[in-house]
Design a protein around this motif. Structure first.
Motif, PDB file in Angstrom:
ATOM      1  N   PRO A  10      35.216  38.574  37.586  1.00 33.86           N
ATOM      2  CA  PRO A  10      35.148  37.655  38.717  1.00 33.86           C
ATOM      3  C   PRO A  10      35.517  38.266  40.061  1.00 33.86           C
ATOM      4  N   LEU A  12      34.082  40.334  41.849  1.00 33.75           N
ATOM      5  CA  LEU A  12      33.606  41.685  42.178  1.00 33.75           C
ATOM      6  C   LEU A  12      32.214  41.653  42.809  1.00 33.75           C
ATOM      7  N   ARG A  18      35.280  41.583  50.445  1.00 34.71           N
ATOM      8  CA  ARG A  18      36.525  41.075  49.856  1.00 34.71           C
ATOM      9  C   ARG A  18      37.651  42.082  50.095  1.00 34.71           C
ATOM     10  N   TYR A  23      40.008  47.021  48.350  1.00 40.76           N
ATOM     11  CA  TYR A  23      38.914  47.340  47.426  1.00 40.76           C
ATOM     12  C   TYR A  23      37.822  48.231  48.026  1.00 40.76           C
ATOM     13  N   ASN A  74      35.387  46.550  34.306  1.00 35.73           N
ATOM     14  CA  ASN A  74      36.393  46.107  35.267  1.00 35.73           C
ATOM     15  C   ASN A  74      36.569  44.612  35.024  1.00 35.73           C
ATOM     16  N   ALA A  76      38.586  42.626  36.232  1.00 34.94           N
ATOM     17  CA  ALA A  76      39.117  41.924  37.416  1.00 34.94           C
ATOM     18  C   ALA A  76      40.311  41.052  36.997  1.00 34.94           C
ATOM     19  N   ALA A  77      40.396  39.833  37.491  1.00 36.91           N
ATOM     20  CA  ALA A  77      41.593  39.031  37.190  1.00 36.91           C
ATOM     21  C   ALA A  77      41.732  38.708  35.701  1.00 36.91           C
ATOM     22  N   HIS A  80      44.505  40.313  33.393  1.00 37.96           N
ATOM     23  CA  HIS A  80      45.914  39.963  33.340  1.00 37.96           C
ATOM     24  C   HIS A  80      46.226  38.813  32.384  1.00 37.96           C
ATOM     25  N   HIS A 100      39.726  50.013  37.262  1.00 36.92           N
ATOM     26  CA  HIS A 100      40.110  49.196  38.418  1.00 36.92           C
ATOM     27  C   HIS A 100      39.936  50.018  39.678  1.00 36.92           C
ATOM     28  N   LEU A 101      39.450  49.374  40.720  1.00 41.35           N
ATOM     29  CA  LEU A 101      39.323  50.043  42.017  1.00 41.35           C
ATOM     30  C   LEU A 101      40.709  50.344  42.584  1.00 41.35           C
ATOM     31  N   SER A 102      41.560  49.319  42.578  1.00 42.33           N
ATOM     32  CA  SER A 102      42.924  49.473  43.075  1.00 42.33           C
ATOM     33  C   SER A 102      43.813  49.933  41.921  1.00 42.33           C
ATOM     34  N   PRO A 104      46.572  48.437  39.960  1.00 42.83           N
ATOM     35  CA  PRO A 104      47.300  47.172  39.769  1.00 42.83           C
ATOM     36  C   PRO A 104      48.803  47.376  39.578  1.00 42.83           C
ATOM     37  N   ARG A 107      50.819  46.929  42.704  1.00 40.69           N
ATOM     38  CA  ARG A 107      50.583  45.694  43.464  1.00 40.69           C
ATOM     39  C   ARG A 107      51.508  44.569  42.965  1.00 40.69           C
ATOM     40  N   ARG A 111      49.985  41.531  38.325  1.00 42.94           N
ATOM     41  CA  ARG A 111      48.937  42.523  38.023  1.00 42.94           C
ATOM     42  C   ARG A 111      49.446  43.681  37.166  1.00 42.94           C
TER      43      ARG A 111
HETATM   44  C1  DQA Z   1      40.855  44.746  40.081  1.00 42.68           C
HETATM   45  C2  DQA Z   1      42.368  44.477  40.085  1.00 42.68           C
HETATM   46  C3  DQA Z   1      42.664  43.071  39.617  1.00 42.68           C
HETATM   47  O1  DQA Z   1      44.060  42.833  39.670  1.00 42.68           O
HETATM   48  C4  DQA Z   1      41.979  42.065  40.522  1.00 42.68           C
HETATM   49  O2  DQA Z   1      42.186  40.752  40.016  1.00 42.68           O
HETATM   50  C5  DQA Z   1      40.541  42.333  40.733  1.00 42.68           C
HETATM   51  C6  DQA Z   1      40.093  43.718  40.897  1.00 42.68           C
HETATM   52  C7  DQA Z   1      40.514  46.131  40.687  1.00 42.68           C
HETATM   53  O3  DQA Z   1      39.397  46.592  40.454  1.00 42.68           O
HETATM   54  O4  DQA Z   1      41.344  46.719  41.381  1.00 42.68           O
HETATM   55  O5  DQA Z   1      39.733  41.426  40.871  1.00 42.68           O
HETATM   56  O6  DQA Z   1      40.395  44.721  38.749  1.00 42.68           O
END
Ligand code: DQA
Length: 142
Positions: A10, A12, A18, A23, A74, A76-77, A80, A100-102, A104, A107, A111
């Protein structure tokens, strides 16, 4: 050519606009194009998909498990908290790399938990779009 599914969870679909400070400024389309080009060089046929729907993502993971297709995911949320996505990942006998791009872990506290990592072959996080590129190389070597 070996196939690789690159599955994205979700929000992405909003990459590029965003939280670009977190990101990056590339859209998912830009990343898909990059991965397709790298795939050609590595001998991997890349298919990039994105959904905001947990059920659709689980369906794609079932498809990958049925065909033993390697996956770059990926979540995403969903990373977690989604035990359903985790259980679907656990079915695949082919490599499944969580990306993951970031980073986690650097953060917010919510996460810091990934319910996916324990069933992934490995996790690559914190390198922006290069997290996906590194995962492609890992799959090409496997
Ligand atoms: C993410 C990190 C997740 O915590 C976040 O909810 C995302 C993107 C990332 O690619 O860094 O939607 O998966």
């Amino acid at each position: 050519m070996r196939k690789v599914l690159v599955l994205n969870g979700p929000n992405l679909d909003r990459l590029g606009t965003r939280e670009p400070d977190v990101y990056g400024s590339q859209s998912l389309g830009d990343i898909a194009q990059l991965l397709e080009e790298i795939g050609l060089a590595l001998g991997l046929a890349v298919e990039v998909r994105q959904t905001n729907d947990e059920s659709e993502l689980i369906g794609w993971l079932h498809e990958a498990a049925d065909n033993s297709t390697p996956v770059i995911l990926n979540p995403a949320a969903f990373t977690h908290y989604s035990y359903a996505v985790r259980d679907a990942c656990a079915m695949n006998s082919a490599p499944l790399i969580e990306v993951h791009l970031s980073n986690p872990a650097a953060r917010e506290e919510f996460r810091h938990t990934s319910v996916i990592s324990a069933v992934a072959t490995g996790t690559i996080a914190g390198f922006g779009a290069d997290s996906y590129v590194l995962a492609m190389h890992a799959i090409a070597r496997g």
